[in-house]
Design a protein around this motif. Structure first.
Motif, PDB file in Angstrom:
ATOM      1  N   ALA A 117       0.863  -1.180   0.000  1.00  0.00           N
ATOM      2  CA  ALA A 117       0.000   0.000   0.000  1.00  0.00           C
ATOM      3  C   ALA A 117       0.895   1.223   0.000  1.00  0.00           C
ATOM      4  O   ALA A 117       1.833   1.313   0.796  1.00  0.00           O
ATOM      5  CB  ALA A 117      -0.917   0.014   1.214  1.00  0.00           C
ATOM      6  N   GLY A 118       0.629   2.141  -0.916  1.00  0.00           N
ATOM      7  CA  GLY A 118       1.420   3.358  -0.998  1.00  0.00           C
ATOM      8  C   GLY A 118       0.549   4.539  -1.358  1.00  0.00           C
ATOM      9  O   GLY A 118      -0.459   4.395  -2.036  1.00  0.00           O
ATOM     10  N   VAL A 119       0.944   5.718  -0.871  1.00  0.00           N
ATOM     11  CA  VAL A 119       0.241   6.951  -1.203  1.00  0.00           C
ATOM     12  C   VAL A 119       1.242   7.956  -1.758  1.00  0.00           C
ATOM     13  O   VAL A 119       2.415   7.953  -1.393  1.00  0.00           O
ATOM     14  CB  VAL A 119      -0.502   7.558   0.011  1.00  0.00           C
ATOM     15  N   ALA A 120       0.753   8.790  -2.647  1.00  0.00           N
ATOM     16  CA  ALA A 120       1.552   9.873  -3.220  1.00  0.00           C
ATOM     17  C   ALA A 120       0.666  11.097  -3.323  1.00  0.00           C
ATOM     18  O   ALA A 120      -0.538  10.986  -3.565  1.00  0.00           O
ATOM     19  CB  ALA A 120       2.090   9.489  -4.598  1.00  0.00           C
ATOM     20  N   ASN A 121       1.275  12.265  -3.155  1.00  0.00           N
ATOM     21  CA  ASN A 121       0.504  13.499  -3.300  1.00  0.00           C
ATOM     22  C   ASN A 121       0.277  13.797  -4.781  1.00  0.00           C
ATOM     23  O   ASN A 121       0.729  13.051  -5.654  1.00  0.00           O
ATOM     24  CB  ASN A 121       1.172  14.665  -2.573  1.00  0.00           C
ATOM     25  N   MET A 171       4.989   5.120  -8.817  1.00  0.00           N
ATOM     26  CA  MET A 171       3.896   5.894  -8.237  1.00  0.00           C
ATOM     27  C   MET A 171       3.792   7.273  -8.869  1.00  0.00           C
ATOM     28  O   MET A 171       2.694   7.773  -9.101  1.00  0.00           O
ATOM     29  CB  MET A 171       4.046   5.956  -6.726  1.00  0.00           C
ATOM     30  N   LEU A 172       4.910   7.894  -9.192  1.00  0.00           N
ATOM     31  CA  LEU A 172       4.881   9.170  -9.903  1.00  0.00           C
ATOM     32  C   LEU A 172       4.193   8.993 -11.256  1.00  0.00           C
ATOM     33  O   LEU A 172       3.346   9.801 -11.645  1.00  0.00           O
ATOM     34  CB  LEU A 172       6.296   9.718 -10.096  1.00  0.00           C
ATOM     35  N   GLN A 173       4.519   7.927 -11.964  1.00  0.00           N
ATOM     36  CA  GLN A 173       3.884   7.660 -13.252  1.00  0.00           C
ATOM     37  C   GLN A 173       2.381   7.454 -13.084  1.00  0.00           C
ATOM     38  O   GLN A 173       1.581   7.931 -13.900  1.00  0.00           O
ATOM     39  CB  GLN A 173       4.529   6.440 -13.913  1.00  0.00           C
ATOM     40  N   ALA A 174       1.976   6.788 -12.002  1.00  0.00           N
ATOM     41  CA  ALA A 174       0.551   6.565 -11.745  1.00  0.00           C
ATOM     42  C   ALA A 174      -0.173   7.875 -11.461  1.00  0.00           C
ATOM     43  O   ALA A 174      -1.314   8.071 -11.889  1.00  0.00           O
ATOM     44  CB  ALA A 174       0.378   5.588 -10.587  1.00  0.00           C
ATOM     45  N   VAL A 175       0.487   8.790 -10.734  1.00  0.00           N
ATOM     46  CA  VAL A 175      -0.098  10.113 -10.483  1.00  0.00           C
ATOM     47  C   VAL A 175      -0.335  10.836 -11.805  1.00  0.00           C
ATOM     48  O   VAL A 175      -1.399  11.410 -12.034  1.00  0.00           O
ATOM     49  CB  VAL A 175       0.797  10.958  -9.549  1.00  0.00           C
ATOM     50  N   LEU A 176       0.647  10.801 -12.680  1.00  0.00           N
ATOM     51  CA  LEU A 176       0.521  11.462 -13.977  1.00  0.00           C
ATOM     52  C   LEU A 176      -0.611  10.849 -14.803  1.00  0.00           C
ATOM     53  O   LEU A 176      -1.402  11.568 -15.412  1.00  0.00           O
ATOM     54  CB  LEU A 176       1.847  11.403 -14.736  1.00  0.00           C
ATOM     55  N   ARG A 177      -0.690   9.525 -14.824  1.00  0.00           N
ATOM     56  CA  ARG A 177      -1.759   8.860 -15.582  1.00  0.00           C
ATOM     57  C   ARG A 177      -3.129   9.181 -15.000  1.00  0.00           C
ATOM     58  O   ARG A 177      -4.091   9.391 -15.734  1.00  0.00           O
ATOM     59  CB  ARG A 177      -1.535   7.345 -15.609  1.00  0.00           C
TER      60      ARG A 177
END
Length: 131
Positions: free
Chosen positions: A21-25, A52-58
Protein backbone atom coordinates in the motif's frame (compact mmCIF):
# COMPACT_ATOMS: atom_id res chain seq x y z
CA UNK A 1 5.09 7.14 12.05
CA UNK A 2 3.29 9.70 9.87
CA UNK A 3 -0.37 9.85 8.97
CA UNK A 4 0.49 8.41 5.55
CA UNK A 5 2.42 5.54 7.17
CA UNK A 6 -0.53 4.75 9.43
CA UNK A 7 -2.90 4.97 6.48
CA UNK A 8 -0.81 2.45 4.51
CA UNK A 9 -0.71 0.13 7.53
CA UNK A 10 -4.51 0.32 7.77
CA UNK A 11 -4.90 -0.52 4.08
CA UNK A 12 -2.59 -3.54 4.44
CA UNK A 13 -4.75 -4.77 7.31
CA UNK A 14 -7.89 -4.83 5.14
CA UNK A 15 -7.02 -8.19 3.54
CA UNK A 16 -4.19 -10.73 3.77
CA UNK A 17 -3.80 -10.73 -0.02
CA UNK A 18 -2.77 -7.06 -0.10
CA UNK A 19 1.00 -7.03 -0.62
CA UNK A 20 1.69 -3.30 -0.78
CA UNK A 21 0.00 0.00 0.00
CA UNK A 22 1.42 3.36 -1.00
CA UNK A 23 0.24 6.95 -1.20
CA UNK A 24 1.55 9.87 -3.22
CA UNK A 25 0.50 13.50 -3.30
CA UNK A 26 -0.81 15.20 -6.44
CA UNK A 27 2.71 16.05 -7.61
CA UNK A 28 4.05 12.57 -6.93
CA UNK A 29 6.76 14.17 -4.81
CA UNK A 30 5.67 12.86 -1.43
CA UNK A 31 5.51 9.09 -1.51
CA UNK A 32 5.00 6.76 1.45
CA UNK A 33 4.54 3.01 1.25
CA UNK A 34 4.48 -0.18 3.28
CA UNK A 35 4.79 -3.84 2.41
CA UNK A 36 3.06 -6.85 3.91
CA UNK A 37 5.18 -8.33 6.69
CA UNK A 38 7.69 -10.89 5.45
CA UNK A 39 7.23 -9.95 1.78
CA UNK A 40 10.14 -9.69 -0.63
CA UNK A 41 9.30 -6.64 -2.81
CA UNK A 42 9.33 -7.03 -6.59
CA UNK A 43 10.56 -3.45 -7.08
CA UNK A 44 13.26 -1.43 -5.34
CA UNK A 45 12.25 1.64 -3.32
CA UNK A 46 13.39 3.90 -6.18
CA UNK A 47 11.44 1.88 -8.75
CA UNK A 48 8.37 2.02 -6.53
CA UNK A 49 8.60 5.81 -6.17
CA UNK A 50 9.04 6.18 -9.94
CA UNK A 51 6.08 3.90 -10.60
CA UNK A 52 3.90 5.89 -8.24
CA UNK A 53 4.88 9.17 -9.90
CA UNK A 54 3.88 7.66 -13.25
CA UNK A 55 0.55 6.56 -11.75
CA UNK A 56 -0.10 10.11 -10.48
CA UNK A 57 0.52 11.46 -13.98
CA UNK A 58 -1.76 8.86 -15.58
CA UNK A 59 -4.53 9.50 -13.07
CA UNK A 60 -4.44 13.19 -13.99
CA UNK A 61 -5.15 12.38 -17.62
CA UNK A 62 -8.37 10.57 -16.75
CA UNK A 63 -10.09 13.72 -15.52
CA UNK A 64 -10.70 14.88 -19.08
CA UNK A 65 -13.36 12.18 -19.56
CA UNK A 66 -15.00 12.22 -16.15
CA UNK A 67 -17.59 14.81 -17.12
CA UNK A 68 -18.93 12.27 -19.61
CA UNK A 69 -18.11 8.93 -17.97
CA UNK A 70 -18.30 9.74 -14.27
CA UNK A 71 -15.52 9.48 -11.70
CA UNK A 72 -12.93 6.79 -12.25
CA UNK A 73 -13.36 4.35 -9.35
CA UNK A 74 -9.95 2.69 -9.80
CA UNK A 75 -7.64 1.37 -12.46
CA UNK A 76 -6.04 -2.04 -12.40
CA UNK A 77 -3.08 -3.59 -14.15
CA UNK A 78 -2.78 -7.34 -14.03
CA UNK A 79 0.76 -8.57 -14.40
CA UNK A 80 1.96 -12.16 -14.35
CA UNK A 81 3.30 -11.73 -10.81
CA UNK A 82 0.95 -9.22 -9.21
CA UNK A 83 -2.19 -7.09 -9.57
CA UNK A 84 -1.71 -3.34 -9.10
CA UNK A 85 -4.56 -0.95 -8.41
CA UNK A 86 -4.51 2.84 -8.46
CA UNK A 87 -7.27 4.77 -6.71
CA UNK A 88 -7.51 8.55 -6.80
CA UNK A 89 -7.89 9.97 -3.30
CA UNK A 90 -10.58 12.62 -3.50
CA UNK A 91 -11.02 14.72 -0.38
CA UNK A 92 -14.69 15.68 -0.23
CA UNK A 93 -14.09 19.43 0.21
CA UNK A 94 -11.58 19.99 -2.58
CA UNK A 95 -12.81 21.24 -5.95
CA UNK A 96 -9.33 21.23 -7.53
CA UNK A 97 -8.85 18.12 -9.67
CA UNK A 98 -5.27 17.54 -8.50
CA UNK A 99 -5.53 14.72 -6.02
CA UNK A 100 -3.18 12.20 -4.55
CA UNK A 101 -3.37 8.48 -5.16
CA UNK A 102 -3.46 5.22 -3.29
CA UNK A 103 -1.69 2.36 -5.00
CA UNK A 104 -2.07 -1.17 -3.76
CA UNK A 105 -0.81 -4.47 -5.06
CA UNK A 106 -2.42 -7.82 -4.44
CA UNK A 107 -1.53 -11.44 -4.91
CA UNK A 108 -2.30 -12.44 -8.48
CA UNK A 109 -4.81 -15.15 -7.52
CA UNK A 110 -6.91 -12.65 -5.54
CA UNK A 111 -10.52 -11.79 -6.36
CA UNK A 112 -9.62 -8.11 -6.68
CA UNK A 113 -13.17 -6.91 -7.29
CA UNK A 114 -14.44 -8.44 -4.04
CA UNK A 115 -11.60 -6.88 -2.04
CA UNK A 116 -11.90 -3.49 -3.71
CA UNK A 117 -15.68 -3.17 -3.56
CA UNK A 118 -16.12 -4.98 -0.25
CA UNK A 119 -13.20 -3.61 1.78
CA UNK A 120 -10.97 -0.99 0.19
CA UNK A 121 -13.54 1.41 -1.26
CA UNK A 122 -15.73 1.38 1.89
CA UNK A 123 -12.60 2.01 3.98
CA UNK A 124 -11.68 4.99 1.79
CA UNK A 125 -15.15 6.45 2.11
CA UNK A 126 -14.65 6.60 5.87
CA UNK A 127 -10.97 7.56 5.94
CA UNK A 128 -9.57 11.06 5.72
CA UNK A 129 -6.00 11.69 4.65
CA UNK A 130 -4.55 15.10 3.89
CA UNK A 131 -1.51 15.51 1.67
Amino acid sequence: MTGADEFCTSVLALDASIRFAGVANADGTSVRFKYRAGLTPLLSADETAKSMLQAVLRSGTRFTLEDRLGECMYTISIYKKVKRVTITLRPPTVSDRRYGILMISMDNSTDHDAILSGRVLPFLQKARLEF
